[in-house]
Design a protein around this motif. Structure first.
Motif, PDB file in Angstrom:
ATOM      1  N   SER A 177       0.825  -1.166   0.094  1.00  0.00           N
ATOM      2  CA  SER A 177       0.046  -0.010   0.089  1.00  0.00           C
ATOM      3  C   SER A 177       0.945   1.240   0.075  1.00  0.00           C
ATOM      4  O   SER A 177       1.834   1.267   0.894  1.00  0.00           O
ATOM      5  CB  SER A 177      -0.744   0.034   1.479  1.00  0.00           C
ATOM      6  OG  SER A 177      -1.626   1.318   1.221  1.00  0.00           O
ATOM      7  N   PRO A 178       0.564   2.291  -0.724  1.00  0.00           N
ATOM      8  CA  PRO A 178       1.474   3.538  -0.788  1.00  0.00           C
ATOM      9  C   PRO A 178       1.048   4.389   0.625  1.00  0.00           C
ATOM     10  O   PRO A 178       2.067   4.974   0.859  1.00  0.00           O
ATOM     11  CB  PRO A 178       0.705   4.296  -1.900  1.00  0.00           C
ATOM     12  CG  PRO A 178      -0.744   3.705  -2.443  1.00  0.00           C
ATOM     13  CD  PRO A 178      -0.494   2.341  -2.004  1.00  0.00           C
ATOM     14  N   TYR A 179       0.159   3.995   1.311  1.00  0.00           N
ATOM     15  CA  TYR A 179      -0.181   4.573   2.637  1.00  0.00           C
ATOM     16  C   TYR A 179       0.393   4.007   3.646  1.00  0.00           C
ATOM     17  O   TYR A 179       0.622   4.794   4.734  1.00  0.00           O
ATOM     18  CB  TYR A 179      -1.650   4.796   2.581  1.00  0.00           C
ATOM     19  CG  TYR A 179      -2.356   5.413   1.417  1.00  0.00           C
ATOM     20  CD1 TYR A 179      -1.968   6.739   1.082  1.00  0.00           C
ATOM     21  CD2 TYR A 179      -3.127   4.526   0.605  1.00  0.00           C
ATOM     22  CE1 TYR A 179      -2.692   7.163  -0.128  1.00  0.00           C
ATOM     23  CE2 TYR A 179      -3.824   5.011  -0.319  1.00  0.00           C
ATOM     24  CZ  TYR A 179      -3.419   6.298  -0.923  1.00  0.00           C
ATOM     25  OH  TYR A 179      -4.249   6.966  -1.851  1.00  0.00           O
ATOM     26  N   GLY A 180       1.103   2.882   3.695  1.00  0.00           N
ATOM     27  CA  GLY A 180       1.664   2.201   4.522  1.00  0.00           C
ATOM     28  C   GLY A 180       3.091   2.292   4.860  1.00  0.00           C
ATOM     29  O   GLY A 180       3.649   1.868   6.208  1.00  0.00           O
ATOM     30  N   VAL A 181       3.840   2.838   3.922  1.00  0.00           N
ATOM     31  CA  VAL A 181       5.276   2.876   4.094  1.00  0.00           C
ATOM     32  C   VAL A 181       5.633   3.711   5.022  1.00  0.00           C
ATOM     33  O   VAL A 181       6.301   3.543   6.044  1.00  0.00           O
ATOM     34  CB  VAL A 181       5.807   3.070   2.826  1.00  0.00           C
ATOM     35  CG1 VAL A 181       7.465   3.342   2.892  1.00  0.00           C
ATOM     36  CG2 VAL A 181       5.717   2.365   1.574  1.00  0.00           C
ATOM     37  N   ASP A 182       5.237   5.206   5.191  1.00  0.00           N
ATOM     38  CA  ASP A 182       5.610   6.159   6.244  1.00  0.00           C
ATOM     39  C   ASP A 182       5.218   6.022   7.272  1.00  0.00           C
ATOM     40  O   ASP A 182       5.896   6.089   8.473  1.00  0.00           O
ATOM     41  CB  ASP A 182       5.317   7.568   5.632  1.00  0.00           C
ATOM     42  CG  ASP A 182       6.151   8.070   4.429  1.00  0.00           C
ATOM     43  OD1 ASP A 182       7.142   7.595   4.529  1.00  0.00           O
ATOM     44  OD2 ASP A 182       5.811   8.865   3.838  1.00  0.00           O
ATOM     45  N   GLU A 183       3.850   5.343   7.646  1.00  0.00           N
ATOM     46  CA  GLU A 183       3.536   5.122   8.868  1.00  0.00           C
ATOM     47  C   GLU A 183       3.796   4.085   9.449  1.00  0.00           C
ATOM     48  O   GLU A 183       3.495   3.880  10.618  1.00  0.00           O
ATOM     49  CB  GLU A 183       1.845   5.281   8.911  1.00  0.00           C
ATOM     50  CG  GLU A 183       1.334   4.217   7.925  1.00  0.00           C
ATOM     51  CD  GLU A 183      -0.330   4.158   7.934  1.00  0.00           C
ATOM     52  OE1 GLU A 183      -1.057   3.296   7.971  1.00  0.00           O
ATOM     53  OE2 GLU A 183      -1.001   5.249   7.793  1.00  0.00           O
ATOM     54  N   THR A 184       4.233   2.931   9.016  1.00  0.00           N
ATOM     55  CA  THR A 184       4.782   1.632   9.159  1.00  0.00           C
ATOM     56  C   THR A 184       6.169   1.622   9.856  1.00  0.00           C
ATOM     57  O   THR A 184       6.643   1.076  10.780  1.00  0.00           O
ATOM     58  CB  THR A 184       4.271   0.716   8.593  1.00  0.00           C
ATOM     59  OG1 THR A 184       2.944   0.671   8.389  1.00  0.00           O
ATOM     60  CG2 THR A 184       4.624  -0.756   9.099  1.00  0.00           C
ATOM     61  N   VAL A 185       7.083   1.884   8.511  1.00  0.00           N
ATOM     62  CA  VAL A 185       8.542   1.601   8.642  1.00  0.00           C
ATOM     63  C   VAL A 185       9.294   2.591   9.545  1.00  0.00           C
ATOM     64  O   VAL A 185       9.302   3.945   9.342  1.00  0.00           O
ATOM     65  CB  VAL A 185       8.918   1.736   7.091  1.00  0.00           C
ATOM     66  CG1 VAL A 185      10.512   1.364   7.127  1.00  0.00           C
ATOM     67  CG2 VAL A 185       8.263   0.604   6.359  1.00  0.00           C
ATOM     68  N   GLY A 186       9.709   2.000  10.521  1.00  0.00           N
ATOM     69  CA  GLY A 186      10.686   2.981  11.607  1.00  0.00           C
ATOM     70  C   GLY A 186       9.471   3.775  12.298  1.00  0.00           C
ATOM     71  O   GLY A 186      10.030   4.828  12.674  1.00  0.00           O
ATOM     72  N   SER A 187       8.279   3.768  12.420  1.00  0.00           N
ATOM     73  CA  SER A 187       7.482   4.279  13.412  1.00  0.00           C
ATOM     74  C   SER A 187       7.916   4.458  14.686  1.00  0.00           C
ATOM     75  O   SER A 187       8.760   3.750  15.436  1.00  0.00           O
ATOM     76  CB  SER A 187       5.968   3.834  13.203  1.00  0.00           C
ATOM     77  OG  SER A 187       6.088   2.717  14.180  1.00  0.00           O
ATOM     78  N   PRO A 188       7.714   5.597  15.264  1.00  0.00           N
ATOM     79  CA  PRO A 188       7.999   5.918  16.661  1.00  0.00           C
ATOM     80  C   PRO A 188       7.691   4.959  17.783  1.00  0.00           C
ATOM     81  O   PRO A 188       8.486   4.485  18.452  1.00  0.00           O
ATOM     82  CB  PRO A 188       7.425   7.219  16.929  1.00  0.00           C
ATOM     83  CG  PRO A 188       7.124   8.169  15.623  1.00  0.00           C
ATOM     84  CD  PRO A 188       6.978   6.936  14.687  1.00  0.00           C
ATOM     85  N   ALA A 189       6.597   4.375  17.555  1.00  0.00           N
ATOM     86  CA  ALA A 189       5.950   3.177  18.369  1.00  0.00           C
ATOM     87  C   ALA A 189       7.082   1.905  18.047  1.00  0.00           C
ATOM     88  O   ALA A 189       7.249   1.289  19.270  1.00  0.00           O
ATOM     89  CB  ALA A 189       4.615   2.905  18.196  1.00  0.00           C
TER      90      ALA A 189
END
Length: 601
Positions: free
Chosen positions: A406-418
């Motif tokens: 998904s184009p929307y899952g990269v920034d919010e998932t990979v290396g997320s602060p959590a």
């Protein structure tokens, strides 16, 4: 032209969703869900329309150079033509009907998460544009620790032996879940992990910290936890336990030679088999073979990858595994010493293997399997058995239903602060205080100036910076992997100008200059803390050291945890997941499995 026509027909059968991600277009053809057949029906219907050439292609996983599936960069094209006889991965999929693709940094596949997601989607688009319309297994080796393909900003963990030091199944599962979610976010749907080998040989040159433990039960518990983390909880990545029948008691690297393991069948059942049994019982998606000779399991001398008594007799029949078996790389020396390259893929299939990873010449290997069927060495029924397993895996793990990133899952998932916070919390529970005889730790206000010296230029520099953040004057003096007398003398002279010394070691057993450095620094009378950032066995080479930490990793998170322990910000909680033998008497333990100190507050 034929290729273009196939793609056009395929695209008319799909709904195409295109999304822009920071200037990158990720094209994601999505199958119309209303027409999706039942799981078993999809496998059988797909096989019914596949040619033999397409079925054989499903057996192969290889790599291609380039940051995109259709790269036209001159350097990539040149290397792909030499390696695969085509310009790029898209053409390789068209020519060989590949079942899988594997990513490496050195093949220019892993520049950054968005690029990886775009590459993955391009590859899946090419695969689904084929007449059989079968998505790919897109894989890499994200073991963490010393084998880690997808680097920052992806979340980094210290690796298996560090998890073994924590002894926490919950942490192992959480690490697998986080890694799996990040891999899936960039379109990687198979991880060649976890390593299920039980490292009972301190001199093992290729497994070491890649193993959870020398204790079969602990290794089995954490293998199960990692499999559950990868394959469930929203991760949906195929886990692959390796290296069957067990690579933990070798003293030869199978990349460069053929290791021999002398365990009896009963020893194998007690030591090597438990993590693989547990992985199978947990429903693991795939198991990877090891290129190791195991005379007590197969007296012919064939490496396990090519051994029917091992692959079929033990893995299929005794353990009861009927899932996908993938070879370790067929380019490794351990599988090429006995037979010509054209015979290896055929013998692997005859032994009971399903997928053939990175043969040294794909064209030779692909055509060798086709010729083996034509000549009766392999039957199409035997090919069907493996293809059915591969397609079933792709369907069961959701790759058929959801092949694209998904184009929307990269920034919010990979290396997320959590994720980063969770990884640091997990790593903080792994650092092991092996010795504190001098009561040097935790460091007090008397340690106003600290010299960090020893192995690893980047490691000593990073550790120096982390110590410096604690308001301490810190200096770095890198001495190399095996320092000579002059280098040792220079570091010792500099140490006299500091209040305390932290010495980083890795591989001290093979590099006596490291123990010479430690002993020379001890003789200065300064408080000395040794920190093993590789295997924990280093302390056996400098037992005179009074204060010793084991981190099992030189990754930044492990160094941060070590620094927190140095200054008493966290208590050391790790326990040795292996027994450390004496250097002068390997049959006697210097520190037993489960040993680990803490601080009193």
């Amino acid at each position: 032209m034929v290729h273009a026509i196939r793609r056009d027909r395929s695209f008319r059968r799909r709904v195409t969703v295109t999304a822009a991600v920071s200037g990158l277009l990720l094209s994601m053809p999505t199958a119309v869900s209303a027409e999706a057949p039942a799981p078993r029906g999809w496998v059988e219907k797909t096989m019914a329309r596949m040619t033999l050439e397409e079925k054989v292609g499903q057996l192969f996983t290889t790599y291609a150079y380039g940051t995109s599936a259709d790269t036209d960069k001159a350097a990539d094209v040149t290397r792909n033509r030499s390696w695969l006889g085509v310009d790029n991965a898209e053409q390789a999929i068209d020519k060989y009907h590949l079942g899988g693709v594997i990513y490496f940094a050195w093949s220019d596949n892993l520049q950054n998460p968005k690029q990886v997601a775009s590459l993955s989607n391009g590859l899946q688009q090419a695969a689904l544009g084929q007449p059989a319309e079968v998505p790919l297994l897109v894989s890499t080796d994200q073991e963490h620790g010393i084998v880690q393909r997808l680097g920052p900003p992806a979340t980094q963990f210290a690796g298996n032996m560090a998890l073994g030091a924590s002894g926490s199944e919950r942490d192992a599962r959480a690490a697998g879940k986080i890694a799996g979610q990040e891999l899936r976010a960039v379109g990687i749907n198979q991880n060649f992990a976890p390593v299920a080998d039980v490292n009972v040989n301190p001199a093992n040159p290729v497994i070491g910290v890649r193993s959870f433990s020398s204790d079969p039960r602990l290794a089995a518990d954490l293998t199960e936890a990692q499999v559950r983390g990868y394959q469930s909880g929203g991760a949906g990545v195929v886990a692959t336990a390796k290296h069957f029948p067990g690579h933990g008691d070798t003293d030869v690297d199978s990349h460069v030679g053929l290791p021999v393991i002398t365990h009896t069948l009963e020893q194998w059942r007690k030591i090597d088999a438990p993590p693989f049994r547990r992985a199978v019982d947990t429903g693991i998606g795939a198991i990877m073979t090891g290129h190791i000779q195991f005379p007590e399991l197969d007296p012919t001398g064939d490496p396990a990858t090519l051994s029917k008594p091992i692959m079929t007799g033990l893995l299929r029949d005794e353990i009861g595994y009927d899932g996908v078996v993938v070879t370790d790389s067929l380019s490794m020396a351990g599988v090429r010493e006995t037979y010509p390259d054209e015979d290896v893929p055929v013998k692997a299939l005859q032994a009971g293997v399903d997928m053939l990873l990175m043969p040294p010449n794909l064209d030779t290997a692909y055509n060798a399997v086709l010729e083996a069927v034509a000549e009766g060495e392999l039957t199409e029924k035997r090919i069907d058995r493996s293809v059915r397993r591969i397609l079933t895996l792709k369907q069961q793990q959701g790759i058929v239903k959801r092949p694209f990133a998904s184009p929307y899952g990269v920034d919010e998932t990979v290396g997320s602060p959590a994720h980063l916070r969770a990884a640091q919390r997990i790593t903080d529970r792994t650092t092991t205080l092996v010795k504190n005889d001098d009561r040097v730790l935790p460091l007090t206000d008397d340690a106003r100036s600290v010299l960090v010296t020893g192995w690893g230029e980047a490691t000593t520099s990073q550790l120096t910076a982390l110590i410096g953040k604690r308001g301490v004057t810190a200096a770095s003096h890198y001495t190399g992997t095996n320092p000579g007398a002059a280098t040792v003398a220079a570091a010792t002279a500099e140490a006299r100008g500091h209040d305390s010394v932290v010495v980083v070691t890795s591989g001290a057993g093979a590099n006596p200059g490291q123990s010479a450095l430690v002993n020379a620094l001890i003789e200065t009378g300064k408080p000395v803390v040794t920190v093993a950032v590789g295997t924990p066995y280093d302390i056996a080479r400098y037992p005179e050291a009074g204060t010793h930490l084991a981190t099992y990793s030189y990754r930044e998170g492990a160094l941060e945890s070590a620094t927190r322990v140095l200054f008493g910000e966290v208590r050391p909680r790790g326990k040795l997941p292996v027994t450390i033998p004496r250097a002068d008497d390997p049959d006697q333990p210097l520190f037993p499995l489960g040993h680990g100190l803490s601080y009193r507050h």
